[in-house]
Structure formats: C-alpha cells, structure tokens
Design a protein around this motif. Structure first.
Motif, PDB file in Angstrom:
ATOM      1  N   GLY A  73      36.579  45.689  51.745  1.00  0.00           N
ATOM      2  CA  GLY A  73      37.889  45.121  52.079  1.00  0.00           C
ATOM      3  C   GLY A  73      38.785  45.155  50.862  1.00  0.00           C
ATOM      4  N   ILE A  74      38.901  46.326  50.257  1.00  0.00           N
ATOM      5  CA  ILE A  74      39.560  46.464  48.954  1.00  0.00           C
ATOM      6  C   ILE A  74      41.053  46.159  48.991  1.00  0.00           C
ATOM      7  N   GLY A  75      41.702  46.328  50.137  1.00  0.00           N
ATOM      8  CA  GLY A  75      43.119  45.984  50.239  1.00  0.00           C
ATOM      9  C   GLY A  75      43.985  46.766  49.268  1.00  0.00           C
ATOM     10  N   ALA A  76      44.731  46.049  48.437  1.00  0.00           N
ATOM     11  CA  ALA A  76      45.612  46.687  47.446  1.00  0.00           C
ATOM     12  C   ALA A  76      44.895  46.981  46.135  1.00  0.00           C
ATOM     13  N   GLY A  77      43.552  46.858  46.142  1.00  0.00           N
ATOM     14  CA  GLY A  77      42.773  47.222  44.960  1.00  0.00           C
ATOM     15  C   GLY A  77      42.102  46.078  44.242  1.00  0.00           C
ATOM     16  N   PHE A  78      42.152  44.879  44.826  1.00  0.00           N
ATOM     17  CA  PHE A  78      41.590  43.713  44.145  1.00  0.00           C
ATOM     18  C   PHE A  78      40.260  43.308  44.765  1.00  0.00           C
ATOM     19  N   PRO A  79      39.230  43.097  43.936  1.00  0.00           N
ATOM     20  CA  PRO A  79      39.269  43.010  42.472  1.00  0.00           C
ATOM     21  C   PRO A  79      38.918  44.304  41.721  1.00  0.00           C
ATOM     22  N   SER A  80      38.505  45.367  42.415  1.00  0.00           N
ATOM     23  CA  SER A  80      37.827  46.463  41.707  1.00  0.00           C
ATOM     24  C   SER A  80      38.716  47.291  40.794  1.00  0.00           C
ATOM     25  N   ILE A  81      40.002  47.459  41.110  1.00  0.00           N
ATOM     26  CA  ILE A  81      40.841  48.302  40.238  1.00  0.00           C
ATOM     27  C   ILE A  81      41.145  47.604  38.905  1.00  0.00           C
ATOM     28  N   PRO A  82      41.503  46.318  38.890  1.00  0.00           N
ATOM     29  CA  PRO A  82      41.605  45.653  37.583  1.00  0.00           C
ATOM     30  C   PRO A  82      40.287  45.662  36.800  1.00  0.00           C
ATOM     31  N   ILE A  83      39.142  45.553  37.501  1.00  0.00           N
ATOM     32  CA  ILE A  83      37.852  45.639  36.816  1.00  0.00           C
ATOM     33  C   ILE A  83      37.698  47.020  36.185  1.00  0.00           C
ATOM     34  N   LEU A  95      36.271  50.311  50.205  1.00  0.00           N
ATOM     35  CA  LEU A  95      36.213  50.461  51.656  1.00  0.00           C
ATOM     36  C   LEU A  95      37.258  49.568  52.297  1.00  0.00           C
ATOM     37  N   ASP A  96      38.050  50.134  53.203  1.00  0.00           N
ATOM     38  CA  ASP A  96      39.043  49.331  53.909  1.00  0.00           C
ATOM     39  C   ASP A  96      39.258  49.887  55.317  1.00  0.00           C
ATOM     40  N   SER A 142      33.882  41.383  46.683  1.00  0.00           N
ATOM     41  CA  SER A 142      34.786  41.176  47.816  1.00  0.00           C
ATOM     42  C   SER A 142      35.604  39.928  47.536  1.00  0.00           C
ATOM     43  N   ARG A 143      36.874  40.004  47.900  1.00  0.00           N
ATOM     44  CA  ARG A 143      37.804  38.935  47.531  1.00  0.00           C
ATOM     45  C   ARG A 143      38.682  38.597  48.731  1.00  0.00           C
ATOM     46  N   ALA A 144      38.571  37.350  49.182  1.00  0.00           N
ATOM     47  CA  ALA A 144      39.452  36.839  50.250  1.00  0.00           C
ATOM     48  C   ALA A 144      39.403  37.689  51.507  1.00  0.00           C
ATOM     49  N   VAL A 145      38.180  38.049  51.927  1.00  0.00           N
ATOM     50  CA  VAL A 145      38.035  38.912  53.102  1.00  0.00           C
ATOM     51  C   VAL A 145      37.547  38.134  54.315  1.00  0.00           C
ATOM     52  N   ALA A 146      36.486  37.349  54.157  1.00  0.00           N
ATOM     53  CA  ALA A 146      35.899  36.646  55.306  1.00  0.00           C
ATOM     54  C   ALA A 146      35.009  35.525  54.795  1.00  0.00           C
ATOM     55  N   GLU A 147      34.519  34.689  55.722  1.00  0.00           N
ATOM     56  CA  GLU A 147      33.609  33.623  55.318  1.00  0.00           C
ATOM     57  C   GLU A 147      32.276  34.218  54.873  1.00  0.00           C
ATOM     58  N   PHE A 165      25.885  40.826  44.393  1.00  0.00           N
ATOM     59  CA  PHE A 165      27.142  40.684  45.120  1.00  0.00           C
ATOM     60  C   PHE A 165      27.893  39.540  44.468  1.00  0.00           C
ATOM     61  N   ILE A 166      29.114  39.805  44.046  1.00  0.00           N
ATOM     62  CA  ILE A 166      29.949  38.751  43.472  1.00  0.00           C
ATOM     63  C   ILE A 166      31.095  38.493  44.436  1.00  0.00           C
ATOM     64  N   ALA A 167      31.058  37.311  45.033  1.00  0.00           N
ATOM     65  CA  ALA A 167      32.063  36.919  46.024  1.00  0.00           C
ATOM     66  C   ALA A 167      33.085  36.017  45.354  1.00  0.00           C
ATOM     67  N   TYR A 168      34.349  36.372  45.502  1.00  0.00           N
ATOM     68  CA  TYR A 168      35.453  35.591  44.942  1.00  0.00           C
ATOM     69  C   TYR A 168      35.914  34.599  46.013  1.00  0.00           C
TER      70      TYR A 168
END
Length: 233
Positions: A73-83, A95-96, A142-147, A165-168
């Motif tokens: 659920g990468i969305g606009a690239g967060f968190p992986s692109i800043p990482i 993946l999106d 994954s960041r702000a995707v689901a419970e 797995f690091i969940a934000y």
C-alpha cells in the motif's frame, strides 16, 4: 531549520539527501492534483508527517542497509521512498492497488534518480501467493493502510522467515494488538517491540510495531481478494 528537526530525531542527512527531499516535495505537490496523493500539502507538514516519520525506521534497531524491502500500500511512496533516500543501498518493491499511484512513483524515482526501485499494480492477496514475491523480502513496511490483524495476513507472506514487518501506527495500537492475537499465530509471527516515538514541534506520537516472522505460513494465506477484510483472522 528542517535539517535541525531531522537531527533532533538522530537522523543526519547529507546535502544531496536533503536536496532529494526538496525535489520529492516539489514533485509531490505538482502532481498531487492529478493523482490525489495526499491531503497534507504544507511544506513543514510534509517534511515531518511524511518524510521524517518514514525515516523513523533508522532508529528502530532493525538493520535496513543492503536489505530488500516491500512496501504494501505504498501510496505516494511512504515510508519506503524516504527510507531509500536515507539508505540508498536498499532495494525497494512497492505494491499498490491504484495504477495512477504506480505511474506517479515511476516518474518520481526518475526525478530523484533512485535505482533498484520497482512498483507493482495489484493486490497483496494475489501477489502474496506468487512464488516470485512470497517470502522474498528481508523487511516489509506499511503505513496507514489497514488495521493490524488484516495487515498481518496481507504482509507477512512476503517476508522471509526471521525477517521483519515494521508497521507504522499512530492510534488504537493496544486495541489493534489485542484484536490481532489470532492473526499473529496464523502468520507465525511475534511482536518484538512497540516503539513509541514523539515527533518534534508538537506533531504528535508514532508507534512503530516491530514484528518478526518465526515460521512458514500455510499456503492458504493470504486468502482471496476481499476475504481478509470481510472476515479478518
């Protein structure tokens, strides 16, 4: 001034890395109207809530250098692109389910001149069953995707045994952890630590959930698209 905020969180950026964040911000805002990528558009908000927040993994105790990372659920690239900007040696797969975001990301990595980044249009339920991706990654984020109980089923099949797995998370962490006990068992996973981080300048708190995969997950997981959300573990 922004650099001081990063340094206050023990994140030291070179001028080149900071320049990439500036380009990221400009491109994100330029393309936002077309792709509807983020509701957060003020410069300081983006730098702290998106960029700095994403980079908190640096202080998590999980080594990311030279690792393969998948962002569900990468969305606009967060968190992986800043990482990736912070640690250029990593290999990123994003993946999106929305193709327009994949289009944006492919353009973004060209603008930022980032290598070893690949983006997939699709659903985690499908690609988690694909032998090319299943158990293929050292770390998932994954960041702000689901419970959490839903995320565990969608994410853990991608992670290598003993990988992380690091969940934000920012709210309801305790409730989500309580609800996810069965999912932890089914996904052969263990919560290693919950790291509570206070963001600078009154930007609130962030919980980083450090989860390790301990064994092989049954082939039936993840279940078919829509089923995990409709009937979570």
């Amino acid at each position: 001034m922004m650099n001081n905020l990063f340094e206050s969180m023990n994140i030291a950026l070179s001028m080149s890395q900071y320049d990439k964040l500036e380009k990221y911000y400009s491109f994100l805002i330029d393309e936002n109207e077309k792709y509807n990528l983020t509701a957060i558009t003020e410069r300081k908000d983006v730098f702290i809530k998106h960029f700095l927040d994403s980079m908190l993994i640096k202080n998590s105790g999980v080594e990311v250098a030279h690792k393969t990372i998948i962002d569900i659920g990468i969305g606009a690239g967060f968190p992986s692109i800043p990482i990736k900007i912070l640690e250029p040696s990593i290999k990123v797969t994003g993946l999106d389910s929305l193709n327009k975001r994949i289009t944006f990301l492919n353009q973004l990595v060209q603008v930022l001149e980032l290598d070893h980044c690949a983006f997939i249009h699709g659903r985690a339920e499908d690609f988690g069953q694909d032998s090319q991706y299943r158990e293929g990654y050292d770390i998932a984020v994954s960041r702000a995707v689901a419970e959490l109980r839903l995320l565990l089923e969608l994410v853990m099949p991608f992670v290598k045994i003993n990988g992380y797995f690091i969940a934000y998370k920012s709210i309801k962490t305790k409730t989500e952890l309580d609800d996810a006990q069965n999912a932890f068992q089914c996904m052969k996973s263990e919560l290693v630590e919950v790291q509570k981080v206070i963001l600078p300048d009154g930007y609130g708190e962030r919980d980083l959930l450090i989860i390790q995969k301990r064994g092989k997950i049954e082939k039936k997981y993840p279940r078919k698209p829509g089923v995990p959300k409709k009937n979570p573990l």
